[in-house]
Design an enzyme around this catalytic site. Structure first.
Site: not given
Ligand SMILES: Nc1ncnc2c1ncn2[C@@H]1O[C@H](COP(=O)(O)OP(=O)(O)O)[C@@H](O)[C@H]1O
Ligand SMILES: Cc1ncc(COP(=O)(O)O)c(N)n1
Length: 265
Positions: A174, A206, A208-211
Site C-alpha cells: 500500500k 484515515t 482504519g484505511t489499511g484494515c
Molecule cells: N490520503 C489518501 N488518499 C487516497 N488514498 C489513500 C490515502 N491514504 C491511504 N490511502 C489508501 O488507503 C489504503 C491504505 O493505505 P495505507 O495508508 O498505506 O495503509 P495503512 O492504513 O495500513 O497505514 C491504500 O490503498 C492507500 O492507497
Molecule cells: C484493533 C486495531 N486494529 C488495527 C488498527 C490499525 O488501524 P489503521 O488501519 O488505521 O492502521 C487499529 N488502529 N486498531
C-alpha cells in the site's frame, strides 16, 4: 450462494479499524462476516487508551467454533499482538486447512500505539507469512519485515520480491505512506507487478484505511474473484470511503464504509 469471511483481529471500540472495520466492509460487499477477537482495545479517533489481549484459549475456541460450523471462504488477519497468538493462528490455519488467507501485518496504530509486540515479528515472518495467500503491508511495515529502507518505487518492488520469497503468493504494497501527490499501490504475483495510481486525498480522517482495504480484498476473494479483481474493487472501496468523509470524532476519524455502496446506485 452465501459467501462467508472470517476476520481474526483486534476490536476497535471506536468502530473505524480492526474487527469493526472488517465486518462493516464484508457486509457492504455482501459477504457474511464472522470474527475471532484477539485483543480488545479501548480506542477512539484520538488514540489507543488501552490494550487487553484475550487468553489464547479464547482465541482458539472462537476460530474452532466458526470453522466447524460456518466454514469461511476467506480469512483475514489483523492485529495479532503477540508471538503466542501468531503461533496459535498459524496452527489453526493448518489444522482446519483454511483458504484465501489475507494477512494485514498490523504493527502500530496511526497515533503510534504498538499493536504488535516487537518480539512477535520473527514469528509473523517464519510462521504466518508462509501460509498467507496475500500480505498487505504499508511501507513502514514492509521495511520492518524486510529490513530494507524503502524510498523509491523500485525499492518497493525489491521489498515485494523479498516478501514473496518468504512464501506469500501475492504481495499488495500500500502506498499511503509514500510522499508526493500521487499514491501508488502495488500488486506482485511473483512474476508481474500491477500498479494502481490515484491522487492523494487531503484529509486527516484515515483511521482504519489499511484494515478496510484488506477486508475488501478478503471479501472479494471469498466470492471467488481473482486477486487483480479483488485489489481493484478494494481500491475503489477505500477511495470512496476516504473521499466521502464522515468527519466524526475530534482526532483522526474513521472512513465511510457505506460510501462505495451508495456510489453503485
Ligand atoms: N490520503 C489518501 N488518499 C487516497 N488514498 C489513500 C490515502 N491514504 C491511504 N490511502 C489508501 O488507503 C489504503 C491504505 O493505505 P495505507 O495508508 O498505506 O495503509 P495503512 O492504513 O495500513 O497505514 C491504500 O490503498 C492507500 O492507497
Ligand atoms: C484493533 C486495531 N486494529 C488495527 C488498527 C490499525 O488501524 P489503521 O488501519 O488505521 O492502521 C487499529 N488502529 N486498531
Amino acid at each position: 450462494m452465501v459467501y462467508k469471511a472470517l476476520t481474526i483481529a483486534g476490536s476497535d471500540s471506536g468502530g473505524g479499524a480492526g474487527i469493526q472495520a472488517d465486518l462493516k466492509t464484508f457486509q457492504e460487499l455482501e459477504v457474511f462476516g464472522m470474527s475471532a477477537i484477539t485483543a480488545v482495545t479501548a480506542q477512539n479517533t484520538l488514540g489507543v487508551q488501552g490494550v487487553y489481549p484475550l487468553p489464547l484459549e479464547a482465541v482458539a475456541q472462537q476460530i474452532d467454533s466458526v470453522v466447524v460450523d460456518l466454514r469461511p471462504h476467506a480469512v483475514k488477519t489483523g492485529m495479532l499482538f503477540s508471538s503466542s497468538i501468531i503461533h496459535l493462528v498459524a496452527s489453526k490455519i493448518k489444522e482446519h486447512q483454511l483458504q484465501n488467507i489475507v494477512v494485514d501485518p498490523v504493527m502500530i496504530a496511526k497515533g503510534g500505539a504498538p499493536l504488535l509486540q516487537k518480539e512477535a515479528i520473527a514469528s509473523l515472518k517464519s510462521e504466518l507469512l508462509p501460509l498467507a495467500d496475500v500480505i498487505t503491508p504499508n511501507i513502514p511495515e514492509a521495511e520492518v519485515l524486510t529490513g530494507m529502507e524503502i524510498r523509491t518505487i523500485d525499492d518497493r518492488k525489491e521489498a515485494a520480491k523479498a516478501l514473496h520469497q518468504l512464501g506469500v503468493n501475492y504481495v499488495v504494497m500500500k502506498g499511503g505512506h509514500g510522499d508526493g501527490e500521487q499514491l501508488v499501490d502495488l500488486l506482485y504475483d511473483g512474476v508481474r507487478f500491477y500498479e494502481w495510481v490515484s491522487p492523494r486525498i487531503e484529509t486527516k480522517h484515515t483511521h482504519g484505511t489499511g484494515c478496510t482495504f484488506a477486508a475488501a480484498i478478503t471479501a472479494q476473494l471469498a466470492k471467488g474473484k481473482t486477486i487483480y479483481e479483488a485489489v481493484d474493487t478494494a481500491k475503489q472501496f477505500i477511495q470512496a470511503a476516504i473521499e466521502d468523509e464522515l468527519g466524526i470524532g475530534q482526532g483522526h476519524g474513521p472512513t465511510n464504509h457505506w460510501a462505495f455502496r451508495r456510489r453503485q446506485r
